[in-house]
Write an enzyme that holds these catalytic residues in place. Structure first.
Site, PDB file in Angstrom:
ATOM      1  CG  ASN A  90      14.917   6.107  10.094  1.00 21.76           C
ATOM      2  OD1 ASN A  90      15.952   5.866   9.501  1.00 21.76           O
ATOM      3  ND2 ASN A  90      14.731   7.227  10.818  1.00 21.76           N
TER       4      ASN A  90
ATOM      5  CG  HIS B 225      15.912   7.981   1.573  1.00 22.79           C
ATOM      6  ND1 HIS B 225      17.272   8.188   1.590  1.00 22.79           N
ATOM      7  CD2 HIS B 225      15.555   7.732   2.854  1.00 22.79           C
ATOM      8  CE1 HIS B 225      17.713   8.109   2.842  1.00 22.79           C
ATOM      9  NE2 HIS B 225      16.685   7.819   3.614  1.00 22.79           N
TER      10      HIS B 225
ATOM     11  CE  LYS C  15      -4.396   1.330   0.404  1.00 25.34           C
ATOM     12  NZ  LYS C  15      -5.113   1.044   1.653  1.00 25.34           N
ATOM     13  CG  HIS C  16      -0.236   4.759   0.003  1.00 29.23           C
ATOM     14  ND1 HIS C  16      -0.802   5.347  -1.098  1.00 29.23           N
ATOM     15  CD2 HIS C  16      -1.215   4.673   0.930  1.00 29.23           C
ATOM     16  CE1 HIS C  16      -2.082   5.615  -0.834  1.00 29.23           C
ATOM     17  NE2 HIS C  16      -2.358   5.210   0.380  1.00 29.23           N
TER      18      HIS C  16
ATOM     19  NE  ARG D 162      17.212   3.260  12.236  1.00 27.18           N
ATOM     20  CZ  ARG D 162      16.911   2.970  10.983  1.00 27.18           C
ATOM     21  NH1 ARG D 162      16.185   1.908  10.705  1.00 27.18           N
ATOM     22  NH2 ARG D 162      17.336   3.733   9.999  1.00 27.18           N
TER      23      ARG D 162
ATOM     24  CD  GLU E 150      -7.202   0.187  -6.603  1.00 24.26           C
ATOM     25  OE1 GLU E 150      -7.410  -0.070  -7.800  1.00 24.26           O
ATOM     26  OE2 GLU E 150      -7.735   1.141  -6.013  1.00 24.26           O
TER      27      GLU E 150
END
Length: 538
Positions: free
Chosen positions: A432, A538, A289-290, A452, A342
């Site tokens: 993190n 990232h 998800k995302h 973290r 989806e």
């Protein structure tokens, strides 16, 4: 050197009387050549293209008749001649150009049809360097660029997909093309030669071992114009680079509505993650998800792995992407469609599974034919203001690392298997990252936090929520292991994991306070291993 500017206005309509065709890909050539001949267009061609046209019973002149010079050097030199390039570059309405063409007996070429030697395909086939070099086209790009530059008078076609549009235009306009179409085709032509040169330059950089070449060329072919980007006010398109890596770009979509920008991004993240799990060893399922996993598990079969992955965070799984590392079977399909999903992406699917999914008309099913190799080299590109960040793909695999036990207690075999599993997943979670795992399944995931320790707490809280939803007395983090994508800068993150019930930890190490973190682990009887490899994402 000064360049003379052409002040002659470009004509709107140009009659196509003469066409030069030289194509490697013969797709659609027969119908196009017949259509041109039917319009009275004189056909000029080279080598194999000329033979193919002649075999249709059409009149065609070999380019050597125009140049007065034979093909030489195994065809390396055939169109690089003033009779060809003068016919492409001559400005018909410029008196000096017209006089030069008359003086040197050069006739204008009004339509150029060229597609290039199959360099990209030859490179992808694993051919020898000598064969690859022989498939670098020289004459083709030179003609394309010449004709496209002179698009005021020359119609340039580089893609068989454009044959029908050009032929229909000629038929509808008395054998003429308009400036708008010629300009559009010229743009496509330059984009094609740019992509071709990028492929050649990329191959040279690869063979020379240049990870950061002085100039970087990137090219892609539009696969689909998307309705919008991450948000409705953003435009977007999906481009294929030609990389053969199995995934969303190479998959067959069997059903469902068109993929969105976010669908493609999330599906790629899901399939890259599930590719970490060898299907010969275990079945594996990842729910994304995302672009972050909300549940990952391995098991003896897909249905077992799916149930375990779903249990990690059933709330977040709603509207997610499901990736599988094995052939989708009917029983697993029946379970997956019970939750709004989806996209499902898998290497293959049984016919019965496909039929089950077809009942959900908006659910996309993608089949890739294989899994991405997590160890394969590759390139990752990200745009920043005024530039590009380019790095190699993170192809570090935990199974290839030497795990260094740094605590008094070593992990037992069960813990060690779960530690490897958790670190494999952590590689694909936004930093993190904290991942709790038990019995080959994630039980809590904390992603993308600035601290973290916050990731550790969020992951534990999600495990508590999942336990409550399942009616369990205690969260699954009790007796779990924990993975961190990077070192613990302080002992607080580790202590949060201990508080959640973790018994073993895997982390890269390398902090100034490693000794402090190790001491905290020993104080609580925790086993800890260090990998020496970080997995920031990232």
């Amino acid at each position: 050197m000064s360049v003379k500017a052409n002040a002659t206005p470009l004509p709107d309509r140009v009659k196509v009387r003469r066409a030069l065709l030289s194509v490697s890909d013969k797709t659609g050539l027969a119908d196009f050549a017949k259509g041109l001949a039917g319009l009275g267009v004189e056909l000029i061609s080279t080598g194999g293209t000329a033979k193919a046209i002649a075999a249709l019973g059409l009149a065609v002149r070999d380019v050597s008749d125009i140049t007065g010079f034979p093909e030489i050097m195994d065809g390396r030199v055939k169109t690089l001649h003033p009779a060809v390039h003068g016919g492409l570059l001559g400005i018909r309405d410029d008196a000096a150009h017209a006089a030069a063409m008359q003086e040197h007996d050069i006739t204008g070429i009004d339509l150029l049809v060229v597609n290039l030697y199959p360099f990209e395909e030859t490179r992808a086939s694993g051919a020898s360097p000598e064969t690859i070099v022989e498939n670098i086209d020289i004459g083709g790009p030179a003609m394309i660029r010449a004709g496209a530059k002179n698009h005021g008078y020359v119609t340039v076609v580089v893609d068989p997909a454009d044959y029908a549009e050009v032929l229909e235009t000629l038929k509808a306009n008395g054998g003429e093309t308009g400036i708008a179409l010629r300009r559009q085709l010229a743009g496509r032509a330059y984009a094609r030669t740019a992509a071709y040169d990028a492929a050649v330059a990329g191959w040279f950089a690869e063979t020379l071992g240049e990870s950061a070449p002085k100039r970087l060329s990137i090219a892609g072919e539009l696969a689909e114009s998307l309705r919008y980007g991450e948000n409705p006010h953003q435009t977007a398109g999906f481009y294929r680079t030609g990389e053969a890596r199995p995934g969303v770009a190479t998959a067959r979509q069997l059903q469902g509505k068109a993929l969105s920008y976010n669908n493609i991004n999330d599906t790629d993240a899901a399939f890259e993650l599930v590719g970490e799990f060898d299907p010969a060893r275990t079945a594996a399922v990842a729910i994304i998800k995302h672009a972050n996993p909300c549940g990952v598990a391995e098991g003896p079969d897909l249905i077992s792995a799916y149930h375990a992955a779903l249990a990690c965070d059933p709330v977040s799984a709603f509207g997610g992407i499901v990736a599988l590392n094995r052939r989708l079977d009917a029983a697993s399909a029946e379970e997956i469609v019970k939750v709004f999903t989806e996209v499902i992406i898998a290497p293959e699917a049984e016919e019965e599974a496909i039929a089950i999914i077809s009942a959900k008309k908006n659910l996309r099913l993608l089949l890739t034919g294989g899994l991405p190799d997590p160890r394969a080299p590759g390139r990752f590109i990200k745009s920043v203001a005024g530039g590009l960040l380019v790095q190699s793909r993170d192809n570090g695999v935990v199974d290839d690392l030497e795990l260094n036990v740094v605590t008094k207690r070593a992990p037992n075999e069960t813990e060690l298997a779960d530690l490897r599993f958790a670190f494999r997943v952590a590689k694909h979670v936004k930093s993190n990252t904290i991942v709790y795992a038990k019995n080959g399944a994630t039980v809590g995931i904390g992603a993308g936090q600035m601290s973290r320790v916050d990731s550790a707490r969020i992951a534990a809280r999600k495990a508590e929520d999942a336990a409550e939803a399942a009616g369990a007395d205690t969260p699954a983090t009790i007796g779990s292991v924990v993975a961190s994508d990077a070192f613990f800068p302080f002992a607080d993150g580790l202590l949060s994991a201990v508080e959640a019930g973790a018994t073993a930890v895997i982390q890269p190490g390398g902090s100034m306070r490693d000794d402090e973190v190790i001491a905290a682990a020993d104080a609580h009887g925790i086993a800890m291993v260090m990998t020496g490899m970080r997995h920031f994402r990232h």
